[in-house]
Design a protein around this motif. Structure first.
Motif, short mmCIF file in Angstrom:
data_model
loop_
_atom_site.label_atom_id
_atom_site.label_comp_id
_atom_site.label_asym_id
_atom_site.label_seq_id
_atom_site.Cartn_x
_atom_site.Cartn_y
_atom_site.Cartn_z
N LEU A 167 0.65 -1.10 0.01
CA LEU A 167 -0.16 -0.08 0.06
C LEU A 167 0.82 1.06 0.19
N ALA A 168 0.55 2.09 -0.94
CA ALA A 168 1.44 3.33 -1.00
C ALA A 168 0.48 4.59 -0.56
N ILE A 169 0.84 5.40 0.68
CA ILE A 169 0.20 6.24 0.87
C ILE A 169 0.86 7.70 0.62
N VAL A 170 0.24 8.47 -0.30
CA VAL A 170 1.05 9.37 -0.88
C VAL A 170 0.29 10.84 -0.33
N ALA A 191 0.35 -6.06 5.46
CA ALA A 191 0.71 -5.03 4.14
C ALA A 191 2.12 -4.67 4.34
N ARG A 192 2.87 -4.35 3.36
CA ARG A 192 4.14 -3.55 3.17
C ARG A 192 3.35 -2.08 3.07
N VAL A 193 3.60 -1.09 3.72
CA VAL A 193 2.92 0.31 3.68
C VAL A 193 4.31 1.24 3.48
N VAL A 194 4.35 1.87 2.57
CA VAL A 194 5.35 2.94 1.85
C VAL A 194 4.52 4.03 1.80
N CYS A 195 5.21 5.14 2.81
CA CYS A 195 4.77 6.49 2.80
C CYS A 195 5.47 7.42 1.95
N VAL A 196 4.75 8.09 0.78
CA VAL A 196 5.63 8.69 -0.30
C VAL A 196 5.19 10.15 0.00
N GLY A 197 6.11 11.03 -0.21
CA GLY A 197 5.86 12.75 -0.19
C GLY A 197 7.18 13.29 -0.04
N PRO A 198 7.29 14.58 -0.19
CA PRO A 198 8.29 15.24 0.09
C PRO A 198 8.69 15.30 1.67
N ALA A 204 11.83 11.08 7.30
CA ALA A 204 12.19 9.90 7.62
C ALA A 204 11.74 9.07 8.89
N SER A 205 11.49 10.20 9.80
CA SER A 205 11.20 9.82 11.13
C SER A 205 9.93 8.96 11.26
N LEU A 206 9.16 8.97 10.20
CA LEU A 206 7.77 8.09 10.14
C LEU A 206 8.14 6.65 10.16
N SER A 207 9.31 6.24 9.81
CA SER A 207 9.39 4.76 9.81
C SER A 207 9.28 4.41 11.16
N THR A 208 9.52 5.00 12.25
CA THR A 208 9.15 4.34 13.49
C THR A 208 7.73 4.01 13.80
N LEU A 209 6.79 4.27 12.73
CA LEU A 209 5.50 3.82 13.02
C LEU A 209 5.44 2.47 12.16
N GLY A 210 6.36 1.99 11.65
CA GLY A 210 6.52 0.59 11.11
C GLY A 210 6.33 0.55 9.68
N GLU A 212 7.77 2.01 5.43
CA GLU A 212 8.85 2.49 4.79
C GLU A 212 8.41 4.03 4.26
N VAL A 213 9.41 4.94 3.85
CA VAL A 213 9.46 6.21 3.56
C VAL A 213 10.17 6.39 2.42
N SER A 214 9.61 7.21 1.60
CA SER A 214 10.25 7.51 0.04
C SER A 214 9.94 8.82 -0.51
N SER A 215 10.60 9.35 -1.08
CA SER A 215 10.32 10.76 -1.77
C SER A 215 10.21 10.48 -3.22
N ASP A 216 10.20 9.21 -3.71
CA ASP A 216 10.19 9.12 -5.18
C ASP A 216 8.71 8.29 -5.51
N LEU A 217 7.66 8.93 -5.89
CA LEU A 217 6.65 8.28 -6.27
C LEU A 217 6.53 7.53 -7.47
N ASP A 218 7.35 7.93 -8.39
CA ASP A 218 7.52 7.36 -9.70
C ASP A 218 8.05 6.05 -9.55
N SER A 219 8.89 5.60 -8.51
CA SER A 219 9.65 4.24 -8.34
C SER A 219 8.70 3.33 -7.79
N ILE A 220 7.92 3.93 -6.82
CA ILE A 220 6.84 3.12 -6.01
C ILE A 220 5.79 2.71 -6.84
#
Ligand code: CP
Length: 329
Positions: A167-170, A191-198, A204-210, A212-220
């Motif tokens: 699940l990508a949350i953008v 589920a693998r949850v990836v949070c995506v945004g600037p 990056a600190s959101l990763s403590t919630l369990g 992944e964090v990314s700034s690259d929507l197009d790769s996800i």
């Protein structure tokens, strides 16, 4: 008003958050929502009960769906909104809740600006409190309805196991209680949850919630089974600025254009989504900002299904909290 000691929290009577709720309990509530017979609508199981909606922040979906859910189960509903209530005269959240409780209502459904506000109320009152969104903390019934919606669409309702799914949350994750409830709930179901945004919205600190964090929507995008778009919550940036916690993002045309370039679910990005993947949005959505209109209306969009499932989930939660003898085996 007379001071009163704080009560102890009974998780049985409340629904405050999905974080800390185990997968078995999440599955129990979602299964209840998915089973019309178990909801016993024909029997008016909440007849004689009064559900009070205390909405100190604006809402369309959550407020109305709690009302519809309560009424479908036979309960009566009273509504209190921040504007027009004595909150505007300085009465506190807790004093307002105690006042409404003293009128003999059976449960409080609370939306407020303060993160942790629902728990604060729960500590003060003796009736059940359902968190309908508290600041940036959680929106647990939204998380449950998103789980039910995705499980049905993806053919996982029988197992409620999201293992192998991404699940990508953008978008504006930092401001989002919906994101926090989904990270907890979808994550608990595998589920693998990836949070995506600037970085300002998805630090990056959101990763403590369990998650992944990314700034690259197009790769996800090509690997996501569901893409949940979020609105930019300008109002919470303004709150942060007042509290000197961060720099608000301005809603200028220039910054919106820049944001769209990196993070909007445009027609072009929709075309590169994984085959069979779903588009989700908790609403309210801003067409032309975080999501293109034709993507919101595309055949793989679950946005209005989410709204419909919201009524089912709120019926399940109200029945479970107010008549546990009918729902817990
Ligand atoms: N998803 C959601 O909480 O929407 P409302 O603000 O309209 O209730």
């Amino acid at each position: 008003m007379e001071a009163r000691p704080t009560g102890s929290i009974s998780r049985e009577r409340d629904l405050l958050a999905l974080r800390g709720m185990d997968a078995r309990e999440i599955r129990r509530l979602v299964r209840l929502a998915a089973d019309p017979a178990a909801l016993r609508e024909d029997e008016n199981p909440l007849i004689g009960r009064i559900v009070a909606n205390l909405f100190f922040e604006d809402s369309t979906r959550t407020r109305l769906s709690f009302s519809v859910a309560a009424q479908r189960l036979g309960a009566r509903v009273v509504d209190l909104a921040g504007p027009g209530s004595s909150v505007s005269k300085g009465e506190s959240l807790v004093d307002t809740a105690l006042t409404v409780e003293a009128m003999g209502v059976s449960a409080l459904v609370v939306r407020c600006k303060q993160s942790g506000g629902a728990e604060l109320i729960s500590r003060a009152v003796d009736i059940g409190v359902i968190n309908a969104g508290d600041g940036r903390h959680e929106h647990p019934t939204q998380g449950l309805l998103d789980i039910l919606t995705l499980a049905r669409a993806a053919g996982r309702l029988s197992t409620l196991d999201f293992s192998g799914m991404t699940l990508a949350i953008v978008g504006d994750i930092e401001s989002s209680r919906v994101a926090r409830s989904n990270i907890a709930g979808m994550g608990a179901l595998g589920a693998r949850v990836v949070c995506v945004g600037p970085a300002s919205m998805a630090p990056a600190s959101l990763s403590t919630l369990g998650c992944e964090v990314s700034s690259d929507l197009d790769s996800i995008l090509p690997s996501a089974d569901a893409v949940m778009m979020l609105r930019i919550q300008f109002e919470r940036h303004e709150d942060s600025a007042r509290g000197a916690e961060g720099v608000p993002m301005k809603s200028s045309h220039e910054s919106i254009r820049e944001y769209r370039a990196g993070y909007a679910l445009t027609r072009e990005r929709h075309a590169v989504m994984k085959r069979g993947a779903f588009v989700m949005h908790p609403g309210p959505m801003n067409r032309g900002v975080e999501i293109d209109a034709e993507v919101a209306d595309a055949p793989n969009s679950l946005i209005l299904t989410q709204v419909a499932r919201g009524v089912d989930v709120r019926m399940a939660v109200l029945l479970d909290r107010l008549r546990p003898e009918l729902t817990r085996g």
